[in-house]
Design a protein around this motif. Structure first.
Motif, short mmCIF file in Angstrom:
data_model
loop_
_atom_site.label_atom_id
_atom_site.label_comp_id
_atom_site.label_asym_id
_atom_site.label_seq_id
_atom_site.Cartn_x
_atom_site.Cartn_y
_atom_site.Cartn_z
N ASN A 65 0.82 -1.21 0.00
CA ASN A 65 0.00 0.00 0.00
C ASN A 65 0.86 1.26 0.00
OD1 ASN A 65 -3.15 -0.44 0.43
ND2 ASN A 65 -2.09 -2.10 1.50
N LEU A 66 1.93 1.24 0.77
CA LEU A 66 2.85 2.37 0.79
C LEU A 66 3.46 2.59 -0.58
CD1 LEU A 66 4.46 4.50 2.46
CD2 LEU A 66 6.12 2.69 2.93
N THR A 67 3.82 1.50 -1.24
CA THR A 67 4.42 1.58 -2.56
C THR A 67 3.42 2.07 -3.61
OG1 THR A 67 5.92 -0.24 -1.99
CG2 THR A 67 5.66 0.29 -4.32
N VAL A 68 2.18 1.60 -3.52
CA VAL A 68 1.15 2.05 -4.46
C VAL A 68 0.92 3.56 -4.33
CG1 VAL A 68 -1.32 1.93 -4.98
CG2 VAL A 68 -0.01 -0.17 -4.67
N ALA A 141 -4.52 -6.36 8.66
CA ALA A 141 -3.76 -5.43 7.81
C ALA A 141 -4.60 -4.95 6.63
CB ALA A 141 -2.48 -6.10 7.31
N VAL A 142 -5.39 -5.85 6.04
CA VAL A 142 -6.25 -5.46 4.91
C VAL A 142 -7.32 -4.48 5.37
CG1 VAL A 142 -7.99 -6.32 3.29
CG2 VAL A 142 -5.84 -7.57 3.60
N ILE A 143 -7.93 -4.74 6.53
CA ILE A 143 -8.98 -3.85 7.05
C ILE A 143 -8.40 -2.47 7.36
CG2 ILE A 143 -10.55 -3.46 8.99
CD1 ILE A 143 -10.96 -6.49 9.12
N ILE A 144 -7.24 -2.44 8.01
CA ILE A 144 -6.60 -1.16 8.35
C ILE A 144 -6.23 -0.39 7.09
CG2 ILE A 144 -4.55 -0.12 9.40
CD1 ILE A 144 -4.63 -2.40 11.46
N SER A 145 -5.70 -1.08 6.09
CA SER A 145 -5.31 -0.44 4.84
C SER A 145 -6.53 0.15 4.13
CB SER A 145 -4.59 -1.44 3.93
OG SER A 145 -3.43 -1.94 4.55
N ALA A 146 -7.61 -0.63 4.09
CA ALA A 146 -8.84 -0.14 3.45
C ALA A 146 -9.37 1.09 4.18
CB ALA A 146 -9.89 -1.24 3.41
N ALA A 147 -9.28 1.08 5.50
CA ALA A 147 -9.75 2.22 6.29
C ALA A 147 -8.92 3.47 6.00
CB ALA A 147 -9.70 1.88 7.78
N ILE A 148 -7.61 3.31 5.84
CA ILE A 148 -6.74 4.45 5.55
C ILE A 148 -7.09 5.06 4.20
CG2 ILE A 148 -4.36 5.11 5.00
CD1 ILE A 148 -3.45 3.19 7.19
N TRP A 149 -7.22 4.23 3.17
CA TRP A 149 -7.55 4.73 1.84
C TRP A 149 -8.92 5.41 1.83
CZ3 TRP A 149 -4.36 5.34 -2.18
CH2 TRP A 149 -3.18 4.61 -2.21
#
Length: 361
Positions: A65-68, A141-149
Protein backbone atom coordinates in the motif's frame (compact mmCIF):
# COMPACT_ATOMS: atom_id res chain seq x y z
CA UNK A 1 12.93 42.97 -10.32
CA UNK A 2 10.20 43.07 -7.73
CA UNK A 3 9.25 39.77 -6.13
CA UNK A 4 5.54 40.47 -6.14
CA UNK A 5 2.72 42.76 -7.09
CA UNK A 6 -0.85 42.92 -5.88
CA UNK A 7 -4.13 43.20 -7.75
CA UNK A 8 -7.43 43.64 -5.96
CA UNK A 9 -10.57 42.28 -7.60
CA UNK A 10 -12.71 43.04 -4.57
CA UNK A 11 -12.29 44.08 -0.98
CA UNK A 12 -11.39 40.52 0.08
CA UNK A 13 -9.86 39.18 -3.13
CA UNK A 14 -6.14 39.68 -3.63
CA UNK A 15 -4.04 38.00 -6.30
CA UNK A 16 -0.27 38.02 -5.92
CA UNK A 17 2.26 37.99 -8.71
CA UNK A 18 5.27 36.22 -7.22
CA UNK A 19 8.63 35.29 -8.66
CA UNK A 20 8.29 31.53 -9.36
CA UNK A 21 11.84 31.03 -10.58
CA UNK A 22 12.46 28.29 -8.01
CA UNK A 23 9.93 26.18 -9.90
CA UNK A 24 11.86 26.44 -13.14
CA UNK A 25 15.29 25.91 -11.57
CA UNK A 26 14.84 23.40 -8.74
CA UNK A 27 11.61 21.45 -9.27
CA UNK A 28 12.43 19.97 -12.71
CA UNK A 29 15.60 18.48 -11.22
CA UNK A 30 13.65 17.03 -8.29
CA UNK A 31 10.83 15.65 -10.41
CA UNK A 32 13.12 14.00 -12.95
CA UNK A 33 15.36 12.53 -10.26
CA UNK A 34 12.44 11.17 -8.22
CA UNK A 35 10.82 9.68 -11.32
CA UNK A 36 14.00 8.06 -12.67
CA UNK A 37 15.09 6.63 -9.32
CA UNK A 38 11.75 6.23 -7.58
CA UNK A 39 9.90 4.31 -10.27
CA UNK A 40 12.24 1.27 -10.49
CA UNK A 41 12.89 1.36 -6.74
CA UNK A 42 9.18 1.23 -5.97
CA UNK A 43 8.62 -1.51 -8.54
CA UNK A 44 11.20 -3.60 -6.69
CA UNK A 45 9.57 -2.58 -3.43
CA UNK A 46 6.23 -3.81 -4.76
CA UNK A 47 7.84 -7.12 -5.60
CA UNK A 48 9.29 -7.38 -2.10
CA UNK A 49 5.88 -6.62 -0.61
CA UNK A 50 4.42 -9.37 -2.77
CA UNK A 51 7.00 -11.82 -1.42
CA UNK A 52 6.01 -10.86 2.12
CA UNK A 53 2.32 -11.38 1.34
CA UNK A 54 3.14 -14.72 -0.27
CA UNK A 55 4.54 -16.00 3.04
CA UNK A 56 1.51 -14.60 4.96
CA UNK A 57 3.43 -11.70 6.51
CA UNK A 58 1.13 -8.75 7.20
CA UNK A 59 4.05 -6.38 6.75
CA UNK A 60 3.76 -7.00 3.01
CA UNK A 61 0.24 -5.51 3.00
CA UNK A 62 1.50 -2.23 4.43
CA UNK A 63 4.55 -2.17 2.16
CA UNK A 64 2.44 -2.75 -0.95
CA UNK A 65 0.00 0.00 0.00
CA UNK A 66 2.85 2.37 0.79
CA UNK A 67 4.42 1.58 -2.56
CA UNK A 68 1.15 2.05 -4.46
CA UNK A 69 0.74 5.49 -2.87
CA UNK A 70 4.27 6.41 -3.93
CA UNK A 71 3.75 5.11 -7.47
CA UNK A 72 0.50 7.04 -7.91
CA UNK A 73 2.34 10.23 -7.02
CA UNK A 74 5.24 9.31 -9.32
CA UNK A 75 2.78 8.88 -12.21
CA UNK A 76 1.60 12.47 -11.68
CA UNK A 77 5.13 13.90 -11.90
CA UNK A 78 5.14 14.33 -15.72
CA UNK A 79 2.11 16.63 -15.40
CA UNK A 80 3.76 18.69 -12.66
CA UNK A 81 6.99 18.79 -14.67
CA UNK A 82 5.18 20.25 -17.67
CA UNK A 83 3.40 22.71 -15.37
CA UNK A 84 6.58 24.16 -13.85
CA UNK A 85 8.43 24.22 -17.17
CA UNK A 86 5.59 26.34 -18.59
CA UNK A 87 6.10 28.91 -15.83
CA UNK A 88 3.28 27.62 -13.62
CA UNK A 89 0.66 27.60 -16.36
CA UNK A 90 -1.69 24.60 -16.19
CA UNK A 91 -2.75 23.53 -19.69
CA UNK A 92 -5.09 20.68 -18.73
CA UNK A 93 -8.63 20.89 -17.39
CA UNK A 94 -9.53 21.55 -13.77
CA UNK A 95 -10.41 17.91 -13.09
CA UNK A 96 -6.87 16.85 -13.97
CA UNK A 97 -5.58 19.64 -11.73
CA UNK A 98 -7.63 18.27 -8.84
CA UNK A 99 -6.50 14.69 -9.49
CA UNK A 100 -2.81 15.65 -9.59
CA UNK A 101 -3.26 17.89 -6.55
CA UNK A 102 -4.90 15.09 -4.58
CA UNK A 103 -2.13 12.67 -5.59
CA UNK A 104 0.43 15.23 -4.47
CA UNK A 105 -1.00 16.07 -1.06
CA UNK A 106 -2.74 12.84 -0.18
CA UNK A 107 0.38 10.82 -0.99
CA UNK A 108 2.06 12.66 1.88
CA UNK A 109 -0.54 11.59 4.41
CA UNK A 110 -1.18 8.11 3.06
CA UNK A 111 2.58 7.52 3.18
CA UNK A 112 2.76 8.88 6.73
CA UNK A 113 -0.08 6.66 7.90
CA UNK A 114 1.39 3.49 6.41
CA UNK A 115 4.80 4.36 7.84
CA UNK A 116 3.04 4.52 11.21
CA UNK A 117 1.40 1.16 10.55
CA UNK A 118 4.79 -0.37 9.82
CA UNK A 119 6.36 1.13 12.94
CA UNK A 120 3.48 -0.02 15.16
CA UNK A 121 3.58 -3.48 13.58
CA UNK A 122 7.32 -3.71 14.35
CA UNK A 123 6.63 -2.47 17.88
CA UNK A 124 4.06 -5.21 18.46
CA UNK A 125 6.35 -7.82 16.90
CA UNK A 126 9.33 -6.97 19.13
CA UNK A 127 7.81 -5.62 22.36
CA UNK A 128 4.58 -7.66 22.50
CA UNK A 129 5.16 -10.68 20.23
CA UNK A 130 2.31 -12.76 21.72
CA UNK A 131 -0.04 -10.32 23.41
CA UNK A 132 -1.47 -8.58 20.32
CA UNK A 133 -1.07 -11.31 17.74
CA UNK A 134 -4.63 -10.76 16.45
CA UNK A 135 -3.62 -7.27 15.31
CA UNK A 136 -0.75 -8.73 13.31
CA UNK A 137 -2.75 -10.82 10.87
CA UNK A 138 -3.33 -10.50 7.14
CA UNK A 139 -7.02 -9.78 7.70
CA UNK A 140 -6.32 -6.99 10.18
CA UNK A 141 -3.76 -5.43 7.81
CA UNK A 142 -6.25 -5.46 4.91
CA UNK A 143 -8.98 -3.85 7.05
CA UNK A 144 -6.60 -1.16 8.35
CA UNK A 145 -5.31 -0.44 4.84
CA UNK A 146 -8.84 -0.14 3.45
CA UNK A 147 -9.75 2.22 6.29
CA UNK A 148 -6.74 4.45 5.55
CA UNK A 149 -7.55 4.73 1.84
CA UNK A 150 -11.23 5.38 2.56
CA UNK A 151 -10.41 8.04 5.15
CA UNK A 152 -8.03 9.87 2.82
CA UNK A 153 -10.45 9.65 -0.11
CA UNK A 154 -13.27 11.16 1.96
CA UNK A 155 -10.90 13.80 3.31
CA UNK A 156 -9.91 14.80 -0.20
CA UNK A 157 -13.56 15.11 -1.21
CA UNK A 158 -14.24 17.32 1.81
CA UNK A 159 -11.16 19.51 1.63
CA UNK A 160 -10.73 19.83 -2.11
CA UNK A 161 -14.27 20.70 -3.16
CA UNK A 162 -13.23 24.30 -3.83
CA UNK A 163 -12.18 25.53 -7.25
CA UNK A 164 -8.52 24.77 -7.80
CA UNK A 165 -7.92 27.14 -10.70
CA UNK A 166 -6.75 30.70 -10.15
CA UNK A 167 -5.19 33.17 -12.55
CA UNK A 168 -2.24 35.33 -11.66
CA UNK A 169 -1.81 38.88 -13.00
CA UNK A 170 0.08 37.43 -15.99
CA UNK A 171 -2.99 35.33 -16.89
CA UNK A 172 -1.24 32.07 -16.06
CA UNK A 173 -3.57 29.33 -14.86
CA UNK A 174 -2.25 28.39 -11.42
CA UNK A 175 -3.13 24.91 -10.16
CA UNK A 176 -3.71 24.13 -6.49
CA UNK A 177 -2.03 27.23 -5.10
CA UNK A 178 -3.39 30.45 -3.62
CA UNK A 179 -1.37 33.50 -2.61
CA UNK A 180 -2.16 34.66 -0.04
CA UNK A 181 -3.88 31.53 1.26
CA UNK A 182 -7.66 31.52 1.48
CA UNK A 183 -9.55 31.57 4.77
CA UNK A 184 -10.90 28.04 4.25
CA UNK A 185 -7.33 26.70 3.99
CA UNK A 186 -6.51 27.58 7.60
CA UNK A 187 -8.58 24.74 9.08
CA UNK A 188 -7.14 22.28 6.55
CA UNK A 189 -3.57 23.32 7.36
CA UNK A 190 -4.07 22.96 11.11
CA UNK A 191 -5.59 19.53 10.55
CA UNK A 192 -2.60 18.57 8.39
CA UNK A 193 -0.15 19.63 11.06
CA UNK A 194 -1.77 18.09 14.15
CA UNK A 195 -3.49 14.98 12.74
CA UNK A 196 -1.31 14.45 9.69
CA UNK A 197 2.13 15.07 11.16
CA UNK A 198 2.31 15.67 14.92
CA UNK A 199 0.30 12.60 15.98
CA UNK A 200 2.08 10.24 13.54
CA UNK A 201 5.54 11.42 14.58
CA UNK A 202 4.57 10.82 18.21
CA UNK A 203 3.47 7.25 17.37
CA UNK A 204 6.62 6.70 15.36
CA UNK A 205 8.91 7.92 18.13
CA UNK A 206 7.02 5.96 20.79
CA UNK A 207 7.19 2.73 18.79
CA UNK A 208 10.85 2.97 17.98
CA UNK A 209 11.90 4.12 21.46
CA UNK A 210 10.24 1.00 22.89
CA UNK A 211 11.92 -1.16 20.26
CA UNK A 212 15.34 0.31 21.04
CA UNK A 213 14.79 -0.25 24.77
CA UNK A 214 14.00 -3.94 24.18
CA UNK A 215 16.97 -4.34 21.84
CA UNK A 216 19.31 -2.68 24.33
CA UNK A 217 18.20 -5.02 27.12
CA UNK A 218 18.47 -8.13 24.96
CA UNK A 219 21.63 -10.03 25.94
CA UNK A 220 21.20 -12.68 23.26
CA UNK A 221 21.29 -10.26 20.33
CA UNK A 222 24.70 -9.68 18.77
CA UNK A 223 26.17 -6.19 18.92
CA UNK A 224 26.20 -6.00 15.12
CA UNK A 225 22.48 -6.83 14.96
CA UNK A 226 21.69 -4.23 17.62
CA UNK A 227 23.62 -1.63 15.65
CA UNK A 228 21.74 -2.49 12.44
CA UNK A 229 18.37 -2.09 14.12
CA UNK A 230 19.41 1.17 15.77
CA UNK A 231 20.66 2.56 12.46
CA UNK A 232 17.45 1.63 10.67
CA UNK A 233 15.28 3.16 13.40
CA UNK A 234 17.36 6.35 13.52
CA UNK A 235 17.38 6.64 9.72
CA UNK A 236 13.61 6.22 9.57
CA UNK A 237 12.98 8.98 12.11
CA UNK A 238 15.50 11.35 10.48
CA UNK A 239 14.09 10.85 6.99
CA UNK A 240 10.56 11.25 8.31
CA UNK A 241 11.49 14.56 9.94
CA UNK A 242 13.49 15.81 6.94
CA UNK A 243 10.88 14.88 4.32
CA UNK A 244 7.76 15.99 6.20
CA UNK A 245 8.85 18.21 9.10
CA UNK A 246 9.82 21.46 7.31
CA UNK A 247 6.72 21.39 5.09
CA UNK A 248 4.28 21.03 7.98
CA UNK A 249 5.98 23.70 10.06
CA UNK A 250 5.75 26.15 7.16
CA UNK A 251 2.13 25.18 6.53
CA UNK A 252 1.31 26.42 10.04
CA UNK A 253 3.49 29.51 9.61
CA UNK A 254 1.60 30.43 6.44
CA UNK A 255 -1.75 29.94 8.17
CA UNK A 256 -0.71 32.15 11.07
CA UNK A 257 1.05 35.00 9.29
CA UNK A 258 0.30 35.02 5.57
CA UNK A 259 -2.13 37.90 5.18
CA UNK A 260 -0.51 39.91 2.38
CA UNK A 261 1.43 39.36 -0.82
CA UNK A 262 4.55 40.74 0.86
CA UNK A 263 4.70 37.85 3.33
CA UNK A 264 3.70 35.33 0.64
CA UNK A 265 6.63 36.49 -1.49
CA UNK A 266 9.09 36.24 1.42
CA UNK A 267 8.13 32.69 2.34
CA UNK A 268 7.46 31.41 -1.18
CA UNK A 269 10.90 29.93 -1.93
CA UNK A 270 11.49 28.27 1.43
CA UNK A 271 7.92 26.91 1.49
CA UNK A 272 8.23 25.34 -1.95
CA UNK A 273 11.67 23.98 -1.17
CA UNK A 274 10.12 22.21 1.85
CA UNK A 275 7.34 20.93 -0.41
CA UNK A 276 9.92 19.46 -2.78
CA UNK A 277 11.49 17.54 0.13
CA UNK A 278 8.29 15.51 0.50
CA UNK A 279 8.93 14.02 -2.95
CA UNK A 280 12.12 12.32 -1.77
CA UNK A 281 10.01 10.14 0.51
CA UNK A 282 9.20 8.08 -2.61
CA UNK A 283 12.87 7.09 -2.76
CA UNK A 284 13.48 6.77 0.97
CA UNK A 285 10.60 4.34 1.59
CA UNK A 286 11.95 1.48 -0.58
CA UNK A 287 15.51 2.04 0.65
CA UNK A 288 14.57 1.85 4.32
CA UNK A 289 11.84 -0.76 4.51
CA UNK A 290 12.92 -3.14 1.77
CA UNK A 291 16.60 -2.95 0.99
CA UNK A 292 17.69 -2.62 4.64
CA UNK A 293 16.56 -6.14 5.47
CA UNK A 294 19.10 -8.93 5.20
CA UNK A 295 16.42 -11.33 3.99
CA UNK A 296 15.71 -8.99 1.08
CA UNK A 297 19.12 -9.68 -0.38
CA UNK A 298 18.25 -13.36 -0.63
CA UNK A 299 14.86 -12.54 -2.15
CA UNK A 300 16.39 -10.40 -4.87
CA UNK A 301 19.04 -13.02 -5.55
CA UNK A 302 16.13 -15.35 -6.29
CA UNK A 303 14.62 -12.71 -8.57
CA UNK A 304 17.94 -12.36 -10.38
CA UNK A 305 18.18 -16.14 -10.78
CA UNK A 306 14.67 -16.25 -12.22
CA UNK A 307 15.61 -13.56 -14.74
CA UNK A 308 18.80 -15.42 -15.63
CA UNK A 309 16.90 -18.67 -16.08
CA UNK A 310 14.41 -16.89 -18.32
CA UNK A 311 17.19 -15.37 -20.43
CA UNK A 312 18.87 -18.75 -20.68
CA UNK A 313 15.66 -20.36 -21.87
CA UNK A 314 15.23 -17.65 -24.50
CA UNK A 315 18.78 -18.14 -25.69
CA UNK A 316 18.48 -21.90 -25.81
CA UNK A 317 15.51 -21.75 -28.16
CA UNK A 318 17.80 -20.37 -30.85
CA UNK A 319 20.70 -22.78 -30.23
CA UNK A 320 21.40 -26.28 -31.49
CA UNK A 321 19.80 -29.26 -29.74
CA UNK A 322 23.18 -30.39 -28.42
CA UNK A 323 23.24 -27.37 -26.08
CA UNK A 324 19.69 -27.73 -24.77
CA UNK A 325 20.59 -29.88 -21.76
CA UNK A 326 23.08 -27.39 -20.35
CA UNK A 327 20.56 -24.97 -18.82
CA UNK A 328 18.71 -27.83 -17.17
CA UNK A 329 21.93 -28.93 -15.52
CA UNK A 330 22.66 -25.39 -14.44
CA UNK A 331 19.20 -24.96 -13.03
CA UNK A 332 19.32 -28.30 -11.22
CA UNK A 333 22.73 -27.63 -9.74
CA UNK A 334 21.68 -24.09 -8.82
CA UNK A 335 18.54 -25.33 -7.12
CA UNK A 336 20.53 -28.04 -5.30
CA UNK A 337 23.13 -25.54 -4.15
CA UNK A 338 20.43 -23.14 -3.00
CA UNK A 339 18.68 -25.95 -1.10
CA UNK A 340 21.93 -27.00 0.57
CA UNK A 341 22.64 -23.39 1.52
CA UNK A 342 19.16 -23.00 3.00
CA UNK A 343 19.57 -26.18 5.03
CA UNK A 344 22.99 -25.09 6.26
CA UNK A 345 21.70 -21.66 7.25
CA UNK A 346 18.72 -23.22 8.99
CA UNK A 347 20.87 -25.48 11.15
CA UNK A 348 23.48 -22.82 11.83
CA UNK A 349 21.05 -19.98 12.65
CA UNK A 350 22.08 -18.76 16.11
CA UNK A 351 19.58 -17.90 18.77
CA UNK A 352 21.02 -14.38 18.94
CA UNK A 353 19.34 -13.29 15.68
CA UNK A 354 15.77 -14.13 16.74
CA UNK A 355 15.08 -10.56 17.87
CA UNK A 356 16.65 -9.28 14.67
CA UNK A 357 14.30 -11.44 12.57
CA UNK A 358 11.29 -10.33 14.64
CA UNK A 359 12.10 -6.74 13.70
CA UNK A 360 12.52 -7.34 9.98
CA UNK A 361 9.80 -9.95 9.32
Amino acid sequence: MRNFTEKYHSANDTICLIDHSIHQMWFPVVYVFVFVVGFPANCLSLYYGYLQIKVKNELGIYLCNLTVADLLYIFSLPFWLQYVLQHDNWTYNELMCKICGVLLYENIYISIEFLCCISIDRYLAVVHPFRFHKLRTMKAAVIISAAIWTKEFLTSLLFFKHGEFTKDPESHVVCFEHYPIKSWEHTINYYRFFAGFLLPIFLLLFSYCCILRVVRKSHGTQLKKKLQIKQLVLSTVIIFLVCFGPYHVLVVVRSLFEKTCAFAAKIFNVYHFSLSLTSFNCIADPALYCFASESTYKDFIKLKNCCLRFSRCSKIETQESVEMNTPEILRSSGALAEKETDELNKHQLPHSVILHEQFYT
